[in-house]
Enzyme design. Structure first.
Site, PDB file in Angstrom:
ATOM      1  N   LYS A  48      55.597  15.570  32.254  1.00 52.57           N
ATOM      2  CA  LYS A  48      54.083  15.016  32.628  1.00 52.57           C
ATOM      3  C   LYS A  48      53.721  15.051  34.007  1.00 52.57           C
ATOM      4  CE  LYS A  48      50.996  11.665  30.666  1.00 52.57           C
ATOM      5  NZ  LYS A  48      50.703  10.248  29.785  1.00 52.57           N
ATOM      6  N   GLU A  91      52.890  19.580  13.408  1.00 46.32           N
ATOM      7  CA  GLU A  91      53.407  20.454  14.532  1.00 46.32           C
ATOM      8  C   GLU A  91      54.164  21.475  13.796  1.00 46.32           C
ATOM      9  OE1 GLU A  91      54.057  16.994  14.980  1.00 46.32           O
ATOM     10  OE2 GLU A  91      53.379  16.921  17.002  1.00 46.32           O
ATOM     11  N   MET A 105      63.600  28.796  -7.451  1.00 41.95           N
ATOM     12  CA  MET A 105      64.780  29.666  -7.307  1.00 41.95           C
ATOM     13  C   MET A 105      65.960  28.912  -7.430  1.00 41.95           C
ATOM     14  SD  MET A 105      65.345  32.647  -6.382  1.00 41.95           S
ATOM     15  CE  MET A 105      64.431  33.537  -5.430  1.00 41.95           C
ATOM     16  N   PHE A 109      60.955   6.728  26.359  1.00 43.53           N
ATOM     17  CA  PHE A 109      60.253   6.655  24.984  1.00 43.53           C
ATOM     18  C   PHE A 109      59.781   8.092  24.718  1.00 43.53           C
ATOM     19  CE2 PHE A 109      55.673   6.438  23.020  1.00 43.53           C
ATOM     20  CZ  PHE A 109      56.082   6.247  21.757  1.00 43.53           C
ATOM     21  N   GLN A 110      59.827   8.632  23.543  1.00 42.54           N
ATOM     22  CA  GLN A 110      59.478   9.979  23.044  1.00 42.54           C
ATOM     23  C   GLN A 110      60.161  11.120  23.816  1.00 42.54           C
ATOM     24  OE1 GLN A 110      55.242  10.363  22.563  1.00 42.54           O
ATOM     25  NE2 GLN A 110      55.707   9.551  20.416  1.00 42.54           N
TER      26      GLN A 110
END
Lengths: 220, 604
Positions: B203, B91, B514, B153-154
């Site tokens: 959802k 993502e 760097m 969940f999630q």
């Protein structure tokens, strides 16, 4: 090491004499170099929807604005709420508070109140009530109301400007203060002066002009 | 296994092939769609369809994302849409690709993710878009409303997590209005000062039935943007410019986002005012023009930093005076009266006090200024001084044949091998700075990088987004570092699947370069965790993904290899083994005086 570019070294270069202060303002010897923090009240009219308060408080915490109190409550219009914020910041910081608040989509208008605005706070002070007469006398002095009493304690409600509350707490402390709960300041502009306009029209223009509230706000 | 491992709809890949090659002809694709649906679109039946309809109404052609449990209804609705969904490998890549798409096209890029880990993986990309004011719309799945707040969940409080890094975000609470929420997010992302917006989509809301079409994209009434600056201040600023002895025009990223490059060029050239750009402003003014002093700031050119330090009138347009630009506030343009043009009032006097605050759209305000300035400033001596600095502090490097390849040489070779309109994307680190310094930018929207957030791993995913937004004849070159590339190189699988014509040049020094440079300068050369001598062979890795792999070890390989890689029609990776000790100069130490930039390590 061989690395590097050519050109005069730093100390061989001309350097301007001018400087800016921490707030990015060019220092003019004629004027004060830094701005001292001052306490002021900012009122914001916001959409009355979930999450607005967290947007506002989150903004304050992540930008490290020095916030003294923040209150929120419904207004005459049920779709709108008013947030009253007391901040202590130098002038450029106060400007930033207003501008950053305006950026929140749910914020309708923002304004710094004049020093003469009405400001009130409510405090509940629970003290030991071994000397009930004296407690009542002190409560009277501050127009306080006893809202609860028991053999051991008395709880007094005091409303007024911040200084008055502080003074009341100070005086009550002689009896032994058990607990205090304070609301923080809420405020409205005086007379026909609108505390926060119900449209955003003025906001951008204001940002173009610097306003100076040189007078430090006094609590009445 | 987690729900988000759900498979990508198979048919989506089938429809891709002809469209990929055709990616630069979006208008044709839209027209085709209109033809095949001549009876008009089917009415929506669910929240998810309304969401997709809102995207279609906004003209979205590409969306970048990863499937998952809570976002499945939206993907189901996308299945029947003409919007091309590009499945990313992670993502973070989806957010960066959408961000880059927004930078190159000027239209908000769209990314999608599921709830929980999907949404949190977007966070880096959203924060990046927020810091750089890139238009972007993020759509995240959320657990069904009845589970919200139960640590389901999630589940993640996505609006809570993203509040500080979005321009605005919304938790969709009604199937009837969810499409309009997306429309509004779209309008907000692109209006005024652009930025990322997010809509969190439970959802049950996307699955829920509705026949409500989304409203047209419209910003809320409380959001107002001032287009024109106060004419009085414009006049005062114009007078200041006319009387300036040492004027400098400083162009920031807002110039490009506000489509003001042309107006700024005309203004600068008409009045012969030297121009510097900030890093996000690269491309707003042609660097091959005599008036250009190129980029200022921490790794800006010496001449730009001298000019900024000694100017008496600084006209900053679309810049937020970031600390990497200003160095220490006390020594930033200390003699200059500042004219600051910005569409966001909160940027005025935030870091540097503006003597002439001009709130408004960059193009409009520059036009206002053009009208108000009657006579050009008398700054012949100043221009000569700037030219003198240009030769005093010229950007040059040694490239002895018998030593390892210098990175600057590679950047210049890439620039030479490509057209003026080639798009450069980068990761973050030394390579990014060499890409700023040694590529000659002449066109807006050809420089795509992570400026404000400095997100390593930005290079490859942003190249994917840039490729899909770019015209066919524009090469897309990702100048990356080994450390940066390693962070998101799983995106190569996407580039191969979509056959995207991208050339990645990995400037490989087997260091987090760097950091190593700073450790050498400020930490007694103690290379704590910056030594990356365990790097894979990127050319072979590329081949494993199905891309073309190249390797450069010597100068005599540079030109030919680059030519071959650029010519290859598909993703290619050049593993360029550069001098591991090469450092970026000039350099203004953090919080230092821009005029005191170091030209070598011993000057730090």
């Amino acid at each position: 090491m061989k690395r590097g570019l050519d050109g005069p070294e730093p100390e061989e270069r001309p350097t301007p004499a001018g400087r800016r202060n921490k707030q990015g303002i060019r220092i003019d010897p004629e004027v004060e170099a830094t701005h001292e923090p001052r306490r002021t009240v900012i009122s914001a009219l916001v959409e009355h929807e979930p999450g607005v308060l967290s947007d506002v408080s989150g903004l304050f915490s992540r930008r490290q604005f020095n916030i003294e109190s923040l209150t929120v409550g419904p207004t005459e219009d049920e779709d709108r709420a008013r947030i009253t914020i007391v901040v202590e910041e130098p002038d450029p910081g106060i400007d930033q508070v207003e501008k950053q608040l305006r950026k929140l989509v749910a914020v309708i208008s923002v304004r710094e109140l004049e020093p003469d605005a009405m400001r009130r706070e409510l405090a509940l002070i629970k003290v030991n009530a071994e000397r009930p007469d004296q407690v009542a006398a002190v409560a009277d002095m501050y127009d306080g109301k006893t809202v609860d009493s028991s053999p051991e304690t008395a709880t007094i409600e005091v409303t007024g400007a911040r200084q008055k509350i502080e003074a009341a707490i100070d005086t009550f402390s002689q009896f032994g203060v058990r607990e205090i709960s304070r609301t923080g300041t809420t405020a409205l502009a005086r007379g026909t002066d609108q505390t926060a306009a119900s449209s955003t029209a003025q906001s951008a223009d204001e940002a173009n002009h610097e306003r100076h509230h040189s007078q430090v706000a006094d609590d009445d | 296994m987690s729900e988000r491992a759900a498979k990508v709809p198979p048919a989506e890949e089938e429809q891709d092939d002809d469209q990929i090659t055709d990616s630069a002809a979006p208008d044709a694709a839209t027209e085709d769609a209109a033809e095949t649906e001549s009876e008009g679109p089917e009415p929506v039946t669910s929240g998810a369809e309304s969401v997709v309809r809102a995207l279609e109404n906004a003209g979205v052609e590409y969306a970048f994302g990863v499937q998952g449990g809570a976002i499945m209804p939206v993907y189901d609705a996308l299945y029947d849409s003409d919007i091309r969904h590009v499945t990313m490998a992670h993502e973070q890549g989806a957010a960066h690709a959408a961000d880059a798409y927004g930078i190159v096209s000027g239209e908000p890029g769209v990314c999608l993710a599921t709830s929980g880990p999907g949404a949190t993986n977007l966070v880096t990309g959203i924060a990046d878009a927020d810091m750089d004011s890139d238009p972007m719309v993020a759509l995240t799945g959320q657990v069904p409303t009845e589970f919200v707040g139960n640590d389901a969940f999630q589940e993640t409080d996505t609006t809570g997590v993203t509040t500080p890094i979005t321009k605005d975000n919304t938790f969709a609470s009604d199937s009837d209005t969810v499409g309009s929420d997306v429309s509004e997010a779209f309008a907000l992302a692109g209006e005024g000062r652009p930025g990322p917006t997010l809509v969190d989509l439970p959802k049950d809301i996307t699955k829920g039935e509705t026949d409500r079409e989304p409203d047209a994209p419209k910003v809320p009434d409380t959001y107002e943007v001032q287009e024109r600056a106060d004419p009085e201040i414009v006049d005062a600023a114009a007078e200041r410019i006319e009387n300036a002895a040492r004027p400098v025009l400083m162009l920031g990223g807002g110039v490009i986002k506000g489509e003001a490059s042309e107006a700024c060029r005309e203004f600068a050239i008409e009045h012969e005012i030297p121009v510097i750009t900030t890093m996000p402003g690269l491309g707003s003014f042609p660097e091959d023009h005599e008036l250009s002093l190129e980029m200022a700031g921490m790794h800006g050119t010496g001449y730009a930093n001298m000019a900024i330090t000694h100017c008496d009138t600084l006209i900053g347009i679309g810049t937020r005076f970031d600390d990497r630009l200003t160095g220490g506030i006390e020594t930033f343009a200390p003699d200059a009266e500042v004219i600051h043009v910005d569409i966001d009032p909160a940027e005025i006097s935030k870091n540097i006090h503006a003597d002439y605050p001009l709130v408004g759209d960059a193009e409009t305000v520059v036009e206002q200024l053009s009208e108000a300035v009657d006579t050009s400033p008398e700054a012949k001596k100043w221009r000569a001084q700037c030219q003198q600095w240009k030769s005093d502090y010229s950007m040059a490097y040694d490239a002895p044949e018998d030593e390892p390849v210098q990175p600057e040489f590679v950047v210049e070779a890439l620039d030479e091998a490509t057209s003026d309109r080639a798009i450069v994307t980068t990761g973050v680190g030394q390579h990014q700075m060499w890409a700023c310094q040694y590529w000659t930018y002449t066109e807006p929207r050809t420089w795509v990088s992570s400026h404000g957030l400095g997100a390593m791993g930005y290079g490859l995913p942003s190249a994917i987004g840039a490729r899909l937004a770019a015209d066919d004849d524009q090469e897309v070159i990702c100048v990356d570092g080994d450390g940066s590339f390693l962070m998101t190189l799983q995106g190569l699988s996407v580039a191969v699947r979509e056959n995207l014509d991208i050339t990645v040049a990995v400037l490989n020094n087997e260091y987090i370069g760097m950091v190593r440079q700073w450790q050498d300068a400020f930490f007694d050369g103690r290379h704590s965790a910056s030594d990356y001598d365990w790097m894979p062979e990127f050319d072979k890795l590329a081949e494993a993904f199905g891309a073309r792999g190249f390797r450069i070890d010597d100068y005599d390989e540079v030109a030919d290899t680059i030519e071959e890689a650029v010519a290859y029609d598909g993703p290619s990776v050049i593993d360029v083994h550069i001098d591991p000790d090469a450092n970026v100069y000039p350099m203004v130490p953090s919080g230092g005086d821009n005029g005191q930039f170091a030209l070598a390590e011993d000057q730090l």
